[in-house]
Design an enzyme around this catalytic site. Structure first.
Site, PDB file in Angstrom:
ATOM      1  N   LYS A  65       0.535  -1.467  -0.110  1.00  0.00           N
ATOM      2  CA  LYS A  65       0.058   0.188  -0.116  1.00  0.00           C
ATOM      3  C   LYS A  65       1.092   1.042   0.164  1.00  0.00           C
ATOM      4  CE  LYS A  65      -2.860   3.117   2.683  1.00  0.00           C
ATOM      5  NZ  LYS A  65      -4.098   2.444   3.708  1.00  0.00           N
TER       6      LYS A  65
ATOM      7  N   ALA B 232      -9.328   5.419   3.438  1.00  0.00           N
ATOM      8  CA  ALA B 232      -9.976   6.440   4.088  1.00  0.00           C
ATOM      9  C   ALA B 232     -11.124   7.174   4.496  1.00  0.00           C
ATOM     10  CB  ALA B 232      -8.044   7.170   4.708  1.00  0.00           C
ATOM     11  N   GLY B 233     -10.850   7.911   5.967  1.00  0.00           N
ATOM     12  CA  GLY B 233     -12.119   8.422   5.919  1.00  0.00           C
ATOM     13  C   GLY B 233     -13.925   8.003   6.498  1.00  0.00           C
TER      14      GLY B 233
END
Lengths: 65, 260
Positions: free
Chosen positions: B102, B189-190
């Site tokens: 990643k 993400a988030g």
């Protein structure tokens, strides 16, 4: 002689990378080693002798996102 | 009916779960293991960090992960330059457990937004060296297209800043990205709660990656199960073909035969 391991200076007797990992009780198959900014292949841990002033980075996997 | 053949394919490898989870921020290894189990994830991210030479008593992450069951996705978290990220990936691969990485190259400590310029440089080198690169990037279709052209195995646009829990802040950009690339699109993400994950999948995303959304929840194991269900529900809803949005009502019951 002295080497730098993960940024810290250590005094050691001459030995191979594998010998050093064994001395500090680190399993070679769970880590990656970088010697003087070059990745050291696992196959070479036993045949690579540490020299005065060598800088090694020993890393492993930890929790992360 | 969930379709068992609706697999997620990344770099030729098939996965049943479209939820990927991180291993950070848990209260204990035991909680982490149970949460990962509840999530149903098959791909888990890990960070690459210096071994603590002086404190050998600390538990090792890999003592708790069944490597036959999970695919490790080492990340380059904390890298702010292409050089650092490339170096980290090479070390991660040398640990001998995964070719997948990643790729994160950060631009800023407060937002943890990617530095896409450095990211593209790192991705080029890593793809050439044979890594399977999954890049964390912004919800920018132009950058995603470039990452695909470089040869990344997927693109991973953020929904919102890492750990912010704000959900999918720009679903329209995510839809454009889905139209723009052919590689898997994984929102990374988030994500803050189950509906965020479901929304990502309903948009047509191929997967969702999260860490804080689960590990930071009051009950991470329960949240992991919620996310598992949300990703599956969102995927099913997407494949089922939703009704269009309309301004006015259309009755569901017949007009004939009303009593008078």
């Amino acid at each position: 002689m002295r080497i730098f391991v993960n940024g810290e200076e250590h005094a050691i007797e001459p030995l191979s990378v594998l010998g050093y990992l064994e001395e500090i009780e680190i399993e070679p198959h769970r880590v990656a080693v970088e010697l003087n900014l070059e990745i050291l292949p696992k196959g070479e841990y036993g045949t690579t002798q540490l020299k005065d002033g060598d800088r090694i980075e020993i890393v492993h996997f930890v929790g992360g996102g | 009916m969930e379709n068992r053949s609706d697999k997620l394919t990344i770099a030729g490898r098939e996965f049943s779960s479209r939820l990927m989870v991180g291993t950070g921020k848990y209260a204990s290894m035991e909680q982490m293991v149970r949460a990962i189990e509840a999530s149903g994830a098959e791909i888990i991210t890990v960070a690459v960090r210096r071994v603590n030479i002086s404190d050998r008593s600390r538990e090792s992450l890999l003592d708790h992960i069944d490597l036959k069951k999970y695919t490790l996705l080492p990340n380059t978290a904390g890298c702010y330059t292409a050089d650092d990220a490339i170096r980290t990936c090479r070390m991660a691969r040398e640990a001998g457990l995964s070719d997948f990485v990643k790729l994160e190259v950060l631009g800023d400590e407060k937002t943890l937004f990617p530095d896409n310029e450095e990211l593209l440089m790192a991705a080029k080198v890593l793809v050439q060296e044979g890594f399977t690169v999954l890049p964390y990037t912004s919800d920018d279709p132009i950058v995603c297209k470039k990452l695909e052209e470089i040869g990344c195995a997927a693109v991973m646009p953020l929904g919102a800043p890492i750990g912010s829990g704000l959900g999918i802040r720009n679903p329209y950009n995510i839809r454009i990205i889905l139209d723009t690339v052919s590689v898997p699109v994984i929102v990374d993400a988030g994500v803050g709660t189950a509906s965020d994950a479901a929304i990502a999948m309903e948009l047509g995303c191929d997967g969702v990656l999260m860490n804080t959304g689960i590990a930071g929840a009051k009950d991470p194991i329960a949240m992991a199960e919620a996310m598992n269900l949300a990703v599956r529900a969102g995927r099913l809803a997407y494949l089922a073909g939703r009704i269009p949005k309309k301004l006015y009502a259309t009755a569901s019951s017949p007009i004939e035969g009303i009593i008078e």
